[in-house]
Design a protein around this motif. Structure first.
Motif, PDB file in Angstrom:
ATOM      1  N   GLN A  70       2.303   0.408   4.445  1.00 55.81           N
ATOM      2  CA  GLN A  70       2.949   1.301   5.448  1.00 55.81           C
ATOM      3  C   GLN A  70       2.736   2.872   5.150  1.00 55.81           C
ATOM      4  OE1 GLN A  70       3.915   0.463   8.169  1.00 55.81           O
ATOM      5  NE2 GLN A  70       4.403   2.426   9.078  1.00 55.81           N
ATOM      6  N   SER A  71       2.652   3.099   3.758  1.00 59.82           N
ATOM      7  CA  SER A  71       2.420   4.563   3.432  1.00 59.82           C
ATOM      8  C   SER A  71       1.249   5.075   3.321  1.00 59.82           C
ATOM      9  CB  SER A  71       3.273   4.749   2.041  1.00 59.82           C
ATOM     10  OG  SER A  71       2.659   4.031   1.147  1.00 59.82           O
ATOM     11  N   ALA A  72       0.183   3.921   3.503  1.00 61.77           N
ATOM     12  CA  ALA A  72      -1.458   4.235   3.475  1.00 61.77           C
ATOM     13  C   ALA A  72      -1.767   5.232   4.661  1.00 61.77           C
ATOM     14  CB  ALA A  72      -2.018   3.107   3.434  1.00 61.77           C
ATOM     15  N   ILE A  73      -2.673   6.127   4.590  1.00 64.11           N
ATOM     16  CA  ILE A  73      -3.259   6.652   5.820  1.00 64.11           C
ATOM     17  C   ILE A  73      -4.539   6.072   5.915  1.00 64.11           C
ATOM     18  CG2 ILE A  73      -3.802   8.987   6.675  1.00 64.11           C
ATOM     19  CD1 ILE A  73      -1.598  10.166   5.185  1.00 64.11           C
ATOM     20  N   VAL A  74      -4.828   5.521   6.972  1.00 64.48           N
ATOM     21  CA  VAL A  74      -6.224   4.850   7.065  1.00 64.48           C
ATOM     22  C   VAL A  74      -7.024   6.030   8.296  1.00 64.48           C
ATOM     23  CG1 VAL A  74      -7.514   3.019   7.914  1.00 64.48           C
ATOM     24  CG2 VAL A  74      -5.238   2.698   6.803  1.00 64.48           C
ATOM     25  N   THR A  75      -8.141   6.086   7.716  1.00 62.60           N
ATOM     26  CA  THR A  75      -9.329   6.900   8.361  1.00 62.60           C
ATOM     27  C   THR A  75     -10.291   6.518   8.741  1.00 62.60           C
ATOM     28  OG1 THR A  75      -9.949   9.261   8.981  1.00 62.60           O
ATOM     29  CG2 THR A  75      -9.664   8.723   6.684  1.00 62.60           C
TER      30      THR A  75
END
Length: 104
Positions: A70-75
Motif C-alpha cells: 500500500q505504501s508503494a507509489i506506482v507510476t
C-alpha cells in the motif's frame, strides 16, 4: 508462450508476488486474514498447501499486473524515463554553468 508455461520474467515476477503475499500474511496473521475475509483459518492454510497463492500470483504475472505494498507509489515507466532524462539534462547544464558571479 505456451498455454501452460510462463516466460522466465513472468515466473520471476510470480515468485516475487508470492514472497510478498506470504510475508504480508505472516505479518498480519492467518487468523486475522481469515476473520477479515469470512473464512476459516484452515481455509487460508489450504491456500498455501494447495498452491492457490502460487497460481494466483502466476495469474497476476500473466495478466501483466502488479502486487505492491500500500505504501508503494506506482507510476508509468515512460513518465519515469522522461523525468530521468530531464534530470540528466539539468545536471549537464548545471555543470556547464560558469562559476559564481561577484554579487551571487
Amino acid at each position: 508462450m505456451s498455454a501452460d508455461k510462463l516466460s522466465s520474467e513472468q515466473a520471476s515476477r510470480a515468485r516475487e508476488f508470492e514472497a510478498l503475499f506470504l510475508t504480508r500474511l505472516l505479518s498480519v496473521g492467518q487468523k486475522n486474514l481469515a476473520t477479515s475475509v469470512d473464512l476459516s483459518e484452515s481455509a487460508i492454510s489450504n491456500w498455501k498447501k494447495e498452491g492457490i497463492i502460487e497460481r494466483f500470483c502466476k495469474a497476476l504475472a500473466v495478466l501483466d499486473l502488479q502486487m505492491v505494498p500500500q505504501s508503494a507509489i506506482v507510476t508509468n515507466a515512460d513518465y519515469l524515463r522522461s523525468l530521468e532524462t530531464l534530470a540528466e539534462l539539468g545536471l549537464k547544464a548545471e555543470k556547464k554553468r560558469p562559476g559564481p558571479l561577484g554579487w551571487d
